[in-house]
Design a protein around this motif. Sequence first.
Motif, PDB file in Angstrom:
ATOM      1  N   GLU A 191       0.840  -1.208   0.000  1.00  0.00           N
ATOM      2  CA  GLU A 191       0.000   0.000   0.000  1.00  0.00           C
ATOM      3  C   GLU A 191       0.869   1.250   0.000  1.00  0.00           C
ATOM      4  N   SER A 192       1.844   1.260  -0.907  1.00  0.00           N
ATOM      5  CA  SER A 192       2.825   2.337  -0.925  1.00  0.00           C
ATOM      6  C   SER A 192       3.081   2.850  -2.330  1.00  0.00           C
ATOM      7  N   ARG A 193       3.256   4.163  -2.427  1.00  0.00           N
ATOM      8  CA  ARG A 193       3.662   4.804  -3.681  1.00  0.00           C
ATOM      9  C   ARG A 193       5.029   5.470  -3.515  1.00  0.00           C
ATOM     10  N   ILE A 194       5.842   4.920  -2.614  1.00  0.00           N
ATOM     11  CA  ILE A 194       7.162   5.478  -2.358  1.00  0.00           C
ATOM     12  C   ILE A 194       8.235   4.670  -3.077  1.00  0.00           C
ATOM     13  N   VAL A 195       9.105   5.359  -3.798  1.00  0.00           N
ATOM     14  CA  VAL A 195      10.351   4.778  -4.274  1.00  0.00           C
ATOM     15  C   VAL A 195      11.450   5.406  -3.432  1.00  0.00           C
ATOM     16  N   LEU A 196      12.112   4.593  -2.629  1.00  0.00           N
ATOM     17  CA  LEU A 196      13.156   5.102  -1.750  1.00  0.00           C
ATOM     18  C   LEU A 196      14.423   5.385  -2.540  1.00  0.00           C
ATOM     19  N   ALA A 197      14.879   6.628  -2.493  1.00  0.00           N
ATOM     20  CA  ALA A 197      16.163   7.002  -3.090  1.00  0.00           C
ATOM     21  C   ALA A 197      17.246   6.716  -2.065  1.00  0.00           C
ATOM     22  N   LYS A 202      25.082   0.482   6.427  1.00  0.00           N
ATOM     23  CA  LYS A 202      24.098   1.540   6.642  1.00  0.00           C
ATOM     24  C   LYS A 202      22.946   1.425   5.649  1.00  0.00           C
ATOM     25  N   ALA A 203      23.290   1.178   4.384  1.00  0.00           N
ATOM     26  CA  ALA A 203      22.264   1.038   3.349  1.00  0.00           C
ATOM     27  C   ALA A 203      21.385  -0.187   3.608  1.00  0.00           C
ATOM     28  N   GLN A 204      22.010  -1.295   4.013  1.00  0.00           N
ATOM     29  CA  GLN A 204      21.261  -2.520   4.317  1.00  0.00           C
ATOM     30  C   GLN A 204      20.296  -2.286   5.476  1.00  0.00           C
ATOM     31  N   LYS A 205      20.731  -1.549   6.481  1.00  0.00           N
ATOM     32  CA  LYS A 205      19.879  -1.291   7.648  1.00  0.00           C
ATOM     33  C   LYS A 205      18.657  -0.468   7.266  1.00  0.00           C
ATOM     34  N   VAL A 206      18.874   0.594   6.492  1.00  0.00           N
ATOM     35  CA  VAL A 206      17.741   1.420   6.056  1.00  0.00           C
ATOM     36  C   VAL A 206      16.770   0.592   5.230  1.00  0.00           C
ATOM     37  N   LEU A 207      17.309  -0.206   4.309  1.00  0.00           N
ATOM     38  CA  LEU A 207      16.468  -1.065   3.469  1.00  0.00           C
ATOM     39  C   LEU A 207      15.632  -2.010   4.321  1.00  0.00           C
ATOM     40  N   ASN A 208      16.257  -2.656   5.290  1.00  0.00           N
ATOM     41  CA  ASN A 208      15.530  -3.582   6.151  1.00  0.00           C
ATOM     42  C   ASN A 208      14.451  -2.876   6.966  1.00  0.00           C
ATOM     43  N   ASP A 209      14.739  -1.654   7.392  1.00  0.00           N
ATOM     44  CA  ASP A 209      13.785  -0.895   8.196  1.00  0.00           C
ATOM     45  C   ASP A 209      12.521  -0.520   7.411  1.00  0.00           C
ATOM     46  N   VAL A 210      12.680  -0.176   6.121  1.00  0.00           N
ATOM     47  CA  VAL A 210      11.561   0.407   5.368  1.00  0.00           C
ATOM     48  C   VAL A 210      10.943  -0.563   4.363  1.00  0.00           C
ATOM     49  N   ARG A 211      11.409  -1.774   4.284  1.00  0.00           N
ATOM     50  CA  ARG A 211      11.018  -2.707   3.222  1.00  0.00           C
ATOM     51  C   ARG A 211       9.510  -2.883   3.088  1.00  0.00           C
ATOM     52  N   ASP A 212       8.752  -2.761   4.179  1.00  0.00           N
ATOM     53  CA  ASP A 212       7.306  -2.955   4.127  1.00  0.00           C
ATOM     54  C   ASP A 212       6.539  -1.678   3.790  1.00  0.00           C
ATOM     55  N   HIS A 213       7.264  -0.588   3.560  1.00  0.00           N
ATOM     56  CA  HIS A 213       6.594   0.699   3.342  1.00  0.00           C
ATOM     57  C   HIS A 213       6.996   1.373   2.035  1.00  0.00           C
ATOM     58  N   VAL A 214       7.655   0.626   1.153  1.00  0.00           N
ATOM     59  CA  VAL A 214       8.067   1.192  -0.135  1.00  0.00           C
ATOM     60  C   VAL A 214       7.631   0.289  -1.271  1.00  0.00           C
ATOM     61  N   ALA A 215       7.556   0.884  -2.465  1.00  0.00           N
ATOM     62  CA  ALA A 215       7.209   0.116  -3.663  1.00  0.00           C
ATOM     63  C   ALA A 215       8.433  -0.189  -4.507  1.00  0.00           C
ATOM     64  N   GLY A 216       9.477   0.607  -4.331  1.00  0.00           N
ATOM     65  CA  GLY A 216      10.689   0.411  -5.120  1.00  0.00           C
ATOM     66  C   GLY A 216      11.882   1.067  -4.451  1.00  0.00           C
ATOM     67  N   ILE A 217      13.067   0.737  -4.961  1.00  0.00           N
ATOM     68  CA  ILE A 217      14.313   1.309  -4.476  1.00  0.00           C
ATOM     69  C   ILE A 217      15.058   1.914  -5.664  1.00  0.00           C
ATOM     70  N   LYS A 218      15.531   3.139  -5.484  1.00  0.00           N
ATOM     71  CA  LYS A 218      16.337   3.800  -6.515  1.00  0.00           C
ATOM     72  C   LYS A 218      17.751   3.981  -5.993  1.00  0.00           C
ATOM     73  N   GLU A 274       4.874   7.240   7.750  1.00  0.00           N
ATOM     74  CA  GLU A 274       4.143   8.510   7.805  1.00  0.00           C
ATOM     75  C   GLU A 274       3.946   9.096   6.411  1.00  0.00           C
ATOM     76  N   ILE A 275       4.989   9.031   5.605  1.00  0.00           N
ATOM     77  CA  ILE A 275       4.876   9.531   4.226  1.00  0.00           C
ATOM     78  C   ILE A 275       3.914   8.671   3.427  1.00  0.00           C
ATOM     79  N   LYS A 276       4.005   7.364   3.597  1.00  0.00           N
ATOM     80  CA  LYS A 276       3.089   6.448   2.908  1.00  0.00           C
ATOM     81  C   LYS A 276       1.640   6.770   3.261  1.00  0.00           C
TER      82      LYS A 276
END
Length: 258
Positions: free
Chosen positions: A16-22, A41-57, A248-250
């Motif tokens: 339920e997300s329209r976020i592409v994480l940069a 650091k990148a792996q940690k952020v990815l793991n934290d937000v994985r359920d709230h994004v639609a894609g990764i840039k 929150e953004i989602k």
Amino acid sequence: MSIFSEKLGKIAQENESRIVLALDLSLSSKEKDFKKKLLEKAQKVLNDVRDHVAGIKINFQLLLPLGLFDELRFLIQTTTSYGIPLIMDCKLNDVEHTNEWTARHIFDAGFGALIANPFVGFRGGLDSVFSVAEEYGGGVILLVYMSHSGADEGYGQRVIYENDFRWQYEVFAEKAKSWGAEGVVVGATQPKIIERVSQILDGKIPIFSPGIGFQGGLISEAFRAGTSYAIVGRTIYQSENPKKSAKEIKDKINEVIR
């Protein structure tokens, strides 16, 4: 529709997300073990937000220090294991043979789409990129209007096109349709331009909008104008709680689009 677009739509619906994480994290190369620290650091952020994004840039901030087939491959593998599609933001803009091999390496590495600059043109320019993308089931996303203040110097020019004066971004939006792009980039800082591009695309090609947060773009204005996905970076990964910020953004986006 490419495999990339199908995956993006599927994850967007599931999360339920329209976020592409940069994921534009960076560290000085002079710092000890900077590659290891950057990857962790990148792996940690990815793991934290994985359920709230639609894609990764991913941009040059990670590509240059970590290497496409070196440390970066671990981040690519993690993202792929989550089923999240990856976009390489290389803003590809070269001649045909260079573009072809750049695109081939990017798709071989596991990316589902790449961002290209339409200024280079199609024949002898981006034609090879679209051919390679089709071969891999990947997508090409075209820059139509960027989010920074100087974008008007290029994308906002008045040009002669088919014996008429047009805005450059209008021409690029039309080329996105005729070339078969899987998306376009229009900065969230330009809601009126988003609206015009959305009219040209007639809802058939998604609009990816960077610039929400640090650059002043507003969720409500961008999505009401026609944005399909918000590209968000620093507002999430520089937050004390990236997971909370992403959610929150989602939620704010979902309030607008509902």
